[in-house]
Design a protein around this motif. Structure first.
Motif, PDB file in Angstrom:
ATOM      1  N   ILE A  28       0.862  -1.183   0.000  1.00  0.00           N
ATOM      2  CA  ILE A  28       0.000   0.000   0.000  1.00  0.00           C
ATOM      3  C   ILE A  28       0.897   1.232   0.000  1.00  0.00           C
ATOM      4  O   ILE A  28       1.968   1.221   0.628  1.00  0.00           O
ATOM      5  CB  ILE A  28      -0.960  -0.027   1.211  1.00  0.00           C
ATOM      6  N   LEU A  29       0.497   2.252  -0.744  1.00  0.00           N
ATOM      7  CA  LEU A  29       1.169   3.544  -0.678  1.00  0.00           C
ATOM      8  C   LEU A  29       0.391   4.357   0.357  1.00  0.00           C
ATOM      9  O   LEU A  29      -0.810   4.564   0.186  1.00  0.00           O
ATOM     10  CB  LEU A  29       1.140   4.261  -2.033  1.00  0.00           C
ATOM     11  N   ARG A  30       1.069   4.773   1.409  1.00  0.00           N
ATOM     12  CA  ARG A  30       0.371   5.513   2.468  1.00  0.00           C
ATOM     13  C   ARG A  30       1.201   6.732   2.857  1.00  0.00           C
ATOM     14  O   ARG A  30       2.419   6.759   2.655  1.00  0.00           O
ATOM     15  CB  ARG A  30       0.134   4.610   3.694  1.00  0.00           C
ATOM     16  N   PRO A  31       0.530   7.766   3.411  1.00  0.00           N
ATOM     17  CA  PRO A  31       1.305   8.930   3.860  1.00  0.00           C
ATOM     18  C   PRO A  31       2.324   8.506   4.912  1.00  0.00           C
ATOM     19  O   PRO A  31       2.097   7.560   5.668  1.00  0.00           O
ATOM     20  CB  PRO A  31       0.240   9.847   4.476  1.00  0.00           C
ATOM     21  N   TRP A  32       3.437   9.243   4.965  1.00  0.00           N
ATOM     22  CA  TRP A  32       4.488   8.968   5.937  1.00  0.00           C
ATOM     23  C   TRP A  32       4.025   9.366   7.335  1.00  0.00           C
ATOM     24  O   TRP A  32       3.240  10.305   7.490  1.00  0.00           O
ATOM     25  CB  TRP A  32       5.744   9.774   5.606  1.00  0.00           C
TER      26      TRP A  32
END
Ligand SMILES: CC(C)(COP(=O)(O)OP(=O)(O)OC[C@H]1O[C@@H](n2cnc3c(N)ncnc32)[C@H](O)[C@@H]1OP(=O)(O)O)[C@@H](O)C(=O)NCCC(=O)NCCS
Length: 206
Positions: free
Chosen positions: A29-33
């Motif tokens: 998943i690409l998620r905010p840092w």
């Protein structure tokens, strides 16, 4: 002086909403840092190839936290969009992907990425580039995404090609690395381009 065109992406469109998480199939998943990622970022930057191609190292968790602040602020200012690539089940950090140099008027940005050594060689970076591109073209209204790498980095070239980014040429001596100036190979994908084989495969598996 009035402009003769309208913006591809209206100001406030990105920064006015929460940064989305983007699924990369079932594998990532690409998620905010988050600030909790700082130790894993320091660990990633111990890898010589990440240091080499991103031309910096991280010496402390505080330093990494400063980067994370910049990466998070980039979304609000609509100047750059950074995501962590993470394992969906464990949230373990697998890599980083970003759309830098956002130009809302023209709808353009430049992708950048790295994967932790343990996450490489599974096709994940290519899938992350594909998923981010799909979101950028379909949901965010981008028109053109660029990607460039040193001519001495064939892995990155392979990722770009597999993700459907056409080769556009070489910018000679355009990026300074620790060992000197490198020629940079430019790739780009337009919203109007045919989907890449990776995109078609990802769509077929849904
Ligand atoms: C480049 C990088 C992001 C690729 O991540 P990854 O998840 O391993 O990438 P993928 O598995 O999606 O694809 C890698 C491709 O490169 C190929 N490859 C690996 N080593 C290669 C080499 N020396 N020469 C040519 N191709 C190579 C792989 O075989 C694979 O292609 P394939 O699927 O056709 O077999 C990762 O190696 C990395 O983080 N490197 C260090 C930092 C970096 O280079 N960042 C990019 C800066 S522009």
């Amino acid at each position: 002086m009035p402009k003769l065109t309208t913006p591809a992406i209206a100001s406030g469109c990105l920064g006015g909403m929460d940064q989305p998480s983007i699924h990369v199939g079932t594998s990532a998943i690409l998620r905010p840092w988050t600030y909790d990622d700082a130790p894993a970022v320091v660990e990633a930057f111990r890898d010589p190839s990440i240091q080499r191609w991103h031309v910096r190292r991280a010496d402390s968790i505080d330093e990494a936290r400063n980067w994370l602040t910049q990466w998070r602020d980039g979304w609000a200012s609509e100047s750059e969009c950074h995501w962590a690539i993470a394992a969906p089940e464990t949230n373990e950090l697998l890599g980083r992907i970003a759309a830098k140099g956002v130009n809302l008027w023209d709808g353009t940005a430049e992708l950048a990425y790295w994967m932790t050594p343990a996450a490489r060689g599974r096709g994940l970076c290519t899938q992350a580039v594909t998923a981010l591109s799909e979101w950028a073209f379909r949901d965010a209204g981008f028109h053109r995404l660029e990607l460039e790498h040193s001519i001495h980095n064939p892995r990155s070239c392979r990722v770009a090609t597999k993700a459907g980014f056409s080769e556009e040429g070489v910018r000679r001596g355009s990026a300074r690395h620790a060992d000197g100036w490198h020629d940079m190979h430019v790739h780009a994908r337009l919203r109007s381009d045919q989907p890449s084989a990776t995109t078609r495969a990802a769509r077929a598996s849904v």
